[in-house]
Design an enzyme around this catalytic site. Structure first.
Site, PDB file in Angstrom:
ATOM      1  N   GLY A   1       0.838  -7.906  -5.584  1.00 62.77           N
ATOM      2  CA  GLY A   1      -0.223  -6.973  -5.222  1.00 62.77           C
ATOM      3  C   GLY A   1      -0.068  -6.427  -3.820  1.00 62.77           C
ATOM      4  O   GLY A   1       0.705  -5.500  -3.574  1.00 62.77           O
ATOM      5  N   CYS A   2      -0.782  -7.021  -2.879  1.00 63.89           N
ATOM      6  CA  CYS A   2      -0.851  -6.469  -1.535  1.00 63.89           C
ATOM      7  C   CYS A   2       0.454  -6.607  -0.758  1.00 63.89           C
ATOM      8  O   CYS A   2       0.773  -5.761   0.075  1.00 63.89           O
ATOM      9  CB  CYS A   2      -2.007  -7.103  -0.774  1.00 63.89           C
ATOM     10  N   VAL A   3       1.220  -7.665  -1.009  1.00 64.17           N
ATOM     11  CA  VAL A   3       2.526  -7.801  -0.362  1.00 64.17           C
ATOM     12  C   VAL A   3       3.461  -6.707  -0.848  1.00 64.17           C
ATOM     13  O   VAL A   3       4.127  -6.028  -0.055  1.00 64.17           O
ATOM     14  CB  VAL A   3       3.123  -9.203  -0.627  1.00 64.17           C
TER      15      VAL A   3
ATOM     16  N   THR B   1       2.366  -3.274   0.482  1.00 71.85           N
ATOM     17  CA  THR B   1       2.627  -3.148   1.918  1.00 71.85           C
ATOM     18  C   THR B   1       4.109  -2.945   2.197  1.00 71.85           C
ATOM     19  O   THR B   1       4.486  -2.093   3.009  1.00 71.85           O
ATOM     20  CB  THR B   1       2.106  -4.393   2.657  1.00 71.85           C
TER      21      THR B   1
END
Length: 203
Positions: free
Chosen positions: A146-148, A151
């Site tokens: 997800g966020c990793v 990013t």
């Protein structure tokens, strides 16, 4: 973990001269066993991130921490909160303190508030890093898929060399973690070992 060197499809972005560590959403909601996003084995990623943060500090490199926070009525959450209702845990008036960081930032280290998966989406992160001359973004945190992932992908888009440290990330299952690391390494980032990242940050 290394990419397919010599492959006609996948190469390496490599390390630049001025790295920064970006710790993505390593908060209690993921690291505590009763958290709304509790991960099965967050401990190793937390320990690896702590080691990387110390290396970055010793090397004089920036450390940035991200957290997710929403208005009490989720007015700034958009459709993301509809897709993932558990994000209400990150509203300003939510009980439990789930948005608190699992590790304590050092003096002067930036804690960046975000509303969406990528640490670059709707934030000042790219401008802040460019202003400090950063050319390489070392990404750790949760979750890998997800966020990793978001990013790291956006880091490449913004002209940074993304380095994802595989021991310093975690996800809901080991399979999901490994699959996303393989795909990131093939197309959007270099997935690197903890030892390599510590050497670059601390040197």
């Amino acid at each position: 973990m290394t990419g397919p060197h010599g492959s006609a499809f996948s190469g390496r972005v490599g390390w630049g001269e001025r790295p920064a560590l970006v710790v993505v959403d390593l908060v209690r909601a993921y690291t505590e066993p009763d958290g709304p996003f509790a991960l099965p084995e967050p401990g190793p990623a937390v320990a690896a991130t702590a080691q990387l943060a110390e290396a970055a500090r010793s090397g004089g490199h920036p450390v940035v921490w991200t957290v997710v926070r929403y208005a009490p009525d989720l007015a700034d959450a958009g459709l993301f909160a509809r897709k993932v209702p558990a994000l209400t845990a990150f509203a300003e008036d939510a009980e439990g303190g789930w948005g608190e960081l699992a590790l304590k930032p050092g003096p002067g280290e930036l804690v960046l508030v975000k509303q969406y998966a990528s640490a670059f989406a709707g934030t000042s992160l790219a401008a802040t890093l460019h202003a400090r001359g950063v050319d390489t973004v070392v990404v750790t945190g949760v979750s890998t898929s997800g966020c990793v992932r978001a990013t790291a992908t956006d880091a490449l888009t913004h002209g940074f060399r993304p380095q994802v440290v595989h021991q310093a990330c975690a996800d809901r299952t080991r399979e999901l973690h490994e699959q996303n690391l393989r795909d990131l390494d093939a197309k959007y980032a270099d997935v690197v070992d903890l030892t390599e990242a510590v050497e670059h940050l601390g040197g």
